[in-house]
Design a protein around this motif. Structure first.
Motif, PDB file in Angstrom:
ATOM      1  N   GLY A 117      25.906   4.985 -20.499  1.00 21.02           N
ATOM      2  CA  GLY A 117      24.890   5.047 -21.567  1.00 21.02           C
ATOM      3  C   GLY A 117      25.224   4.114 -22.712  1.00 21.02           C
ATOM      4  N   GLU A 118      26.510   4.003 -23.006  1.00 20.54           N
ATOM      5  CA  GLU A 118      26.948   3.113 -24.081  1.00 20.54           C
ATOM      6  C   GLU A 118      26.699   1.652 -23.680  1.00 20.54           C
ATOM      7  OE1 GLU A 118      30.869   4.749 -25.891  1.00 20.54           O
ATOM      8  OE2 GLU A 118      30.710   5.623 -23.903  1.00 20.54           O
ATOM      9  N   TYR A 119      26.945   1.371 -22.407  1.00 20.66           N
ATOM     10  CA  TYR A 119      26.678   0.031 -21.866  1.00 20.66           C
ATOM     11  C   TYR A 119      25.184  -0.280 -21.965  1.00 20.66           C
ATOM     12  CZ  TYR A 119      25.958  -3.435 -18.058  1.00 20.66           C
ATOM     13  OH  TYR A 119      25.585  -4.525 -17.312  1.00 20.66           O
ATOM     14  N   SER A 120      24.376   0.676 -21.487  1.00 19.11           N
ATOM     15  CA  SER A 120      22.930   0.422 -21.409  1.00 19.11           C
ATOM     16  C   SER A 120      22.289   0.288 -22.788  1.00 19.11           C
ATOM     17  CB  SER A 120      22.246   1.543 -20.626  1.00 19.11           C
ATOM     18  OG  SER A 120      22.804   1.600 -19.333  1.00 19.11           O
ATOM     19  N   MET A 121      22.803   1.021 -23.770  1.00 18.81           N
ATOM     20  CA  MET A 121      22.241   0.910 -25.127  1.00 18.81           C
ATOM     21  C   MET A 121      22.463  -0.499 -25.685  1.00 18.81           C
ATOM     22  SD  MET A 121      22.849   4.531 -27.071  1.00 18.81           S
ATOM     23  CE  MET A 121      24.602   4.608 -26.906  1.00 18.81           C
ATOM     24  N   ILE A 122      23.664  -1.022 -25.465  1.00 15.85           N
ATOM     25  CA  ILE A 122      23.942  -2.378 -25.962  1.00 15.85           C
ATOM     26  C   ILE A 122      23.074  -3.388 -25.206  1.00 15.85           C
ATOM     27  CG2 ILE A 122      25.680  -4.196 -26.235  1.00 15.85           C
ATOM     28  CD1 ILE A 122      27.798  -2.008 -26.545  1.00 15.85           C
ATOM     29  N   LYS A 123      23.010  -3.207 -23.862  1.00 11.08           N
ATOM     30  CA  LYS A 123      22.195  -4.121 -23.043  1.00 11.08           C
ATOM     31  C   LYS A 123      20.745  -4.154 -23.518  1.00 11.08           C
ATOM     32  CE  LYS A 123      24.493  -6.128 -19.793  1.00 11.08           C
ATOM     33  NZ  LYS A 123      24.594  -7.587 -19.791  1.00 11.08           N
ATOM     34  N   ALA A 124      20.203  -2.965 -23.724  1.00  5.38           N
ATOM     35  CA  ALA A 124      18.781  -2.877 -24.068  1.00  5.38           C
ATOM     36  C   ALA A 124      18.497  -3.553 -25.411  1.00  5.38           C
ATOM     37  CB  ALA A 124      18.347  -1.410 -24.109  1.00  5.38           C
ATOM     38  N   ALA A 125      19.361  -3.313 -26.395  1.00  2.00           N
ATOM     39  CA  ALA A 125      19.149  -3.924 -27.713  1.00  2.00           C
ATOM     40  C   ALA A 125      19.370  -5.435 -27.637  1.00  2.00           C
ATOM     41  CB  ALA A 125      20.080  -3.285 -28.736  1.00  2.00           C
ATOM     42  N   ALA A 126      20.339  -5.844 -26.833  1.00  4.49           N
ATOM     43  CA  ALA A 126      20.621  -7.282 -26.717  1.00  4.49           C
ATOM     44  C   ALA A 126      19.477  -8.010 -26.008  1.00  4.49           C
ATOM     45  CB  ALA A 126      21.938  -7.500 -25.980  1.00  4.49           C
ATOM     46  N   GLU A 127      18.886  -7.350 -25.002  1.00  2.00           N
ATOM     47  CA  GLU A 127      17.755  -7.960 -24.282  1.00  2.00           C
ATOM     48  C   GLU A 127      16.584  -8.237 -25.220  1.00  2.00           C
ATOM     49  OE1 GLU A 127      16.604  -5.485 -21.001  1.00  2.00           O
ATOM     50  OE2 GLU A 127      18.158  -6.336 -19.677  1.00  2.00           O
ATOM     51  N   ARG A 128      16.438  -7.378 -26.223  1.00  2.00           N
ATOM     52  CA  ARG A 128      15.376  -7.576 -27.224  1.00  2.00           C
ATOM     53  C   ARG A 128      15.816  -8.497 -28.348  1.00  2.00           C
ATOM     54  NH1 ARG A 128      14.991  -3.102 -24.724  1.00  2.00           N
ATOM     55  NH2 ARG A 128      13.111  -1.862 -24.490  1.00  2.00           N
ATOM     56  N   GLN A 129      17.023  -8.990 -28.230  1.00  2.00           N
ATOM     57  CA  GLN A 129      17.623  -9.846 -29.259  1.00  2.00           C
ATOM     58  C   GLN A 129      17.699  -9.171 -30.624  1.00  2.00           C
ATOM     59  OE1 GLN A 129      15.244 -13.291 -28.505  1.00  2.00           O
ATOM     60  NE2 GLN A 129      16.544 -13.880 -26.793  1.00  2.00           N
ATOM     61  N   TRP A 130      17.928  -7.863 -30.564  1.00  2.00           N
ATOM     62  CA  TRP A 130      18.080  -7.112 -31.807  1.00  2.00           C
ATOM     63  C   TRP A 130      19.530  -7.144 -32.271  1.00  2.00           C
ATOM     64  CZ3 TRP A 130      14.914  -2.137 -30.250  1.00  2.00           C
ATOM     65  CH2 TRP A 130      13.540  -2.446 -30.296  1.00  2.00           C
ATOM     66  N   ILE A 131      20.444  -7.303 -31.331  1.00  2.00           N
ATOM     67  CA  ILE A 131      21.864  -7.429 -31.691  1.00  2.00           C
ATOM     68  C   ILE A 131      22.476  -8.541 -30.850  1.00  2.00           C
ATOM     69  CG2 ILE A 131      22.247  -5.013 -32.386  1.00  2.00           C
ATOM     70  CD1 ILE A 131      23.521  -4.591 -29.605  1.00  2.00           C
ATOM     71  N   ASP A 132      23.618  -9.023 -31.272  1.00  2.00           N
ATOM     72  CA  ASP A 132      24.355 -10.029 -30.525  1.00  2.00           C
ATOM     73  C   ASP A 132      25.284  -9.293 -29.556  1.00  2.00           C
ATOM     74  OD1 ASP A 132      25.722 -13.151 -31.124  1.00  2.00           O
ATOM     75  OD2 ASP A 132      26.792 -11.657 -29.935  1.00  2.00           O
ATOM     76  N   GLU A 133      25.040  -9.483 -28.262  1.00  6.06           N
ATOM     77  CA  GLU A 133      25.742  -8.700 -27.250  1.00  6.06           C
ATOM     78  C   GLU A 133      27.260  -8.887 -27.323  1.00  6.06           C
ATOM     79  OE1 GLU A 133      24.748  -9.700 -23.162  1.00  6.06           O
ATOM     80  OE2 GLU A 133      25.131  -7.618 -22.560  1.00  6.06           O
ATOM     81  N   LYS A 134      27.692 -10.144 -27.320  1.00  5.97           N
ATOM     82  CA  LYS A 134      29.134 -10.417 -27.297  1.00  5.97           C
ATOM     83  C   LYS A 134      29.834  -9.834 -28.524  1.00  5.97           C
ATOM     84  CE  LYS A 134      32.293 -14.306 -27.814  1.00  5.97           C
ATOM     85  NZ  LYS A 134      32.463 -15.767 -27.798  1.00  5.97           N
ATOM     86  N   GLN A 135      29.280 -10.085 -29.705  1.00  6.38           N
ATOM     87  CA  GLN A 135      29.918  -9.597 -30.929  1.00  6.38           C
ATOM     88  C   GLN A 135      29.944  -8.074 -30.971  1.00  6.38           C
ATOM     89  OE1 GLN A 135      31.651 -11.564 -32.592  1.00  6.38           O
ATOM     90  NE2 GLN A 135      30.782 -13.421 -31.709  1.00  6.38           N
ATOM     91  N   THR A 136      28.868  -7.461 -30.502  1.00  4.11           N
ATOM     92  CA  THR A 136      28.805  -5.998 -30.507  1.00  4.11           C
ATOM     93  C   THR A 136      29.856  -5.411 -29.568  1.00  4.11           C
ATOM     94  OG1 THR A 136      26.441  -6.123 -30.937  1.00  4.11           O
ATOM     95  CG2 THR A 136      27.284  -4.010 -30.163  1.00  4.11           C
ATOM     96  N   VAL A 137      29.919  -5.970 -28.368  1.00  2.00           N
ATOM     97  CA  VAL A 137      30.865  -5.426 -27.389  1.00  2.00           C
ATOM     98  C   VAL A 137      32.304  -5.604 -27.878  1.00  2.00           C
ATOM     99  CG1 VAL A 137      31.769  -5.701 -25.033  1.00  2.00           C
ATOM    100  CG2 VAL A 137      29.301  -5.727 -25.434  1.00  2.00           C
ATOM    101  N   LEU A 138      32.628  -6.776 -28.400  1.00  2.00           N
ATOM    102  CA  LEU A 138      34.006  -7.006 -28.852  1.00  2.00           C
ATOM    103  C   LEU A 138      34.354  -6.097 -30.034  1.00  2.00           C
ATOM    104  CD1 LEU A 138      34.337 -10.885 -28.448  1.00  2.00           C
ATOM    105  CD2 LEU A 138      35.221  -9.090 -26.946  1.00  2.00           C
ATOM    106  N   GLU A 139      33.357  -5.823 -30.878  1.00  2.00           N
ATOM    107  CA  GLU A 139      33.598  -4.924 -32.011  1.00  2.00           C
ATOM    108  C   GLU A 139      33.880  -3.492 -31.529  1.00  2.00           C
ATOM    109  OE1 GLU A 139      30.722  -5.429 -35.165  1.00  2.00           O
ATOM    110  OE2 GLU A 139      31.063  -3.399 -35.909  1.00  2.00           O
TER     111      GLU A 139
END
Ligand code: PBG
Ligand code: ZN
Length: 331
Positions: free
Chosen positions: A281-303
């Motif tokens: 679920g944590e993976y999918s939440m980041i994926k979904a927001a990143a797909e909409r370009q609402w967050i930066d995937e790489k920076q979010t995951v590393l954080e």
């Protein structure tokens, strides 16, 4: 005016070299464990709709996946089997020719140095989808704790015999670690470590995983064996018990919303390696927001990953392990 000069914390933030030099927490790809879903009876990878970029793998496509993993420098994986046939007792989990057993053989022949962990549970293998044998008792339909211990032993032996380097019981059955330890020791597997899902909460964040492994409970939920997310002290009891029973590595799950738990276990039991599971679920939440370009995937995951390390996790299980390995290479 103060007689003191202003304390300049910004002095060490000025340049990348200063920031690198004084960094308190580091993330290394050796600390990551990549989960893999292996499905019986398919020839091609099947995408998991709720986990964009993730697939159920077939035995036949393992070779390519394992080569990719090797090239990226991933050192550790954990396997989840998705069997063809299910029954009341999850018996296909302990078959010599079971899907996970076959996958372990295949992976070990392709890449003997890869550390192969095997999840040890029944929810993908039982027709009712619970993490053990079920029964009806005075409070209703539930997992029968002690009957499940017996079959956990069988699966542990089967996985170790197939060549798993580590077994990871995930069912939250009381006594599971001690029971499995005793059994493995008695049949010549004293050297096989147990990574216990010691503190596993009954969480809504497992939804995508249940789609990936086809292992949702048909009736009821998992709240009689997984922990209530309102509880923190209880997590320390779970951790202490698993250490006492002989666990080699403890795990907290999920991750992002349980940093306090990671921190408290690391403070109270600093001498045992602690893992955290960044769940589906944590993976999918980041994926979904990143797909909409609402967050930066790489920076979010590393954080998020760095926060796990800062809180006290030594090891991270994450579906992002491959991406992280390549991102760390770039920086
Ligand atoms: C089942 C199991 C679950 C996960 C790992 N092992 C799901 C559950 O308890 O329902 C969750 C993993 C994830 O969400 O990524 N024993
Ligand atoms: Zn389970």
């Amino acid at each position: 005016m103060s007689t003191f000069p202003t304390t300049r914390l910004r002095r060490l933030r000025q340049t990348s070299s200063l920031r690198q030099l004084t960094k308190e927490t580091r993330l290394h790809k050796e600390q990551l464990i990549l989960p893999l879903f292996i499905k019986e009876g398919i020839d091609e990878p099947v995408p998991v709709p709720s986990m964009p970029g993730y697939h159920q793998l077939s035995l036949s496509c393992l070779k390519k996946e394992i080569n990719d993993i090797k090239d990226l420098g991933i050192k550790n994986i954990i396997l989840f089997g998705v069997p063809d046939s299910k029954d009341e007792w999850g018996s296909s989990s302990s078959r010599e020719d079971g899907i996970v057993q076959k996958a372990i053989h295949e992976i070990k022949s392709l890449h003997p140095d890869l550390l192969v962990m095997a999840d040890l549970c029944f929810c993908q293998y039982t027709d009712h989808g619970h993490c053990g044998i079920t029964h009806q008792h005075k409070n209703g339909y539930d997992v029968d704790n002690d009957a499940t211990l017996e079959i956990l032993n069988k699966q542990a032996i089967s996985l170790a015999t197939a060549g798993a380097d580590v077994v990871a019981p995930s069912g939250m059955i009381d006594g599971m670690v001690g029971y499995i330890r005793q059994t493995l020791d008695s049949v010549g597997f004293k050297h096989i470590p147990i990574m216990s899902y010691a503190v596993k909460y009954a969480s809504a964040l497992y939804g995508p995983f249940r789609q990936a492994t086809e292992g949702s409970p048909l009736l009821g939920d998992r709240r009689t064996y997984q922990m209530d997310f309102s509880n923190g002290h209880e997590a320390l009891r779970e951790a202490a018990l698993d250490i006492q029973e002989g666990a080699d590595i403890l795990m907290v799950k999920p991750g992002h919303t349980y940093l306090d738990i990671i921190y408290r276990i690391k403070q109270t039991s600093p001498y045992i390696p602690l893992a955290v599971y960044h769940t589906s679920g944590e993976y999918s939440m980041i994926k979904a927001a990143a797909e909409r370009q609402w967050i930066d995937e790489k920076q979010t995951v590393l954080e998020v990953m760095t926060a796990f390390r800062r809180a006290g996790a030594d090891i991270i299980l994450t579906y992002y392990a491959k991406d992280i390995a390549s991102w760390l290479e770039e920086s």
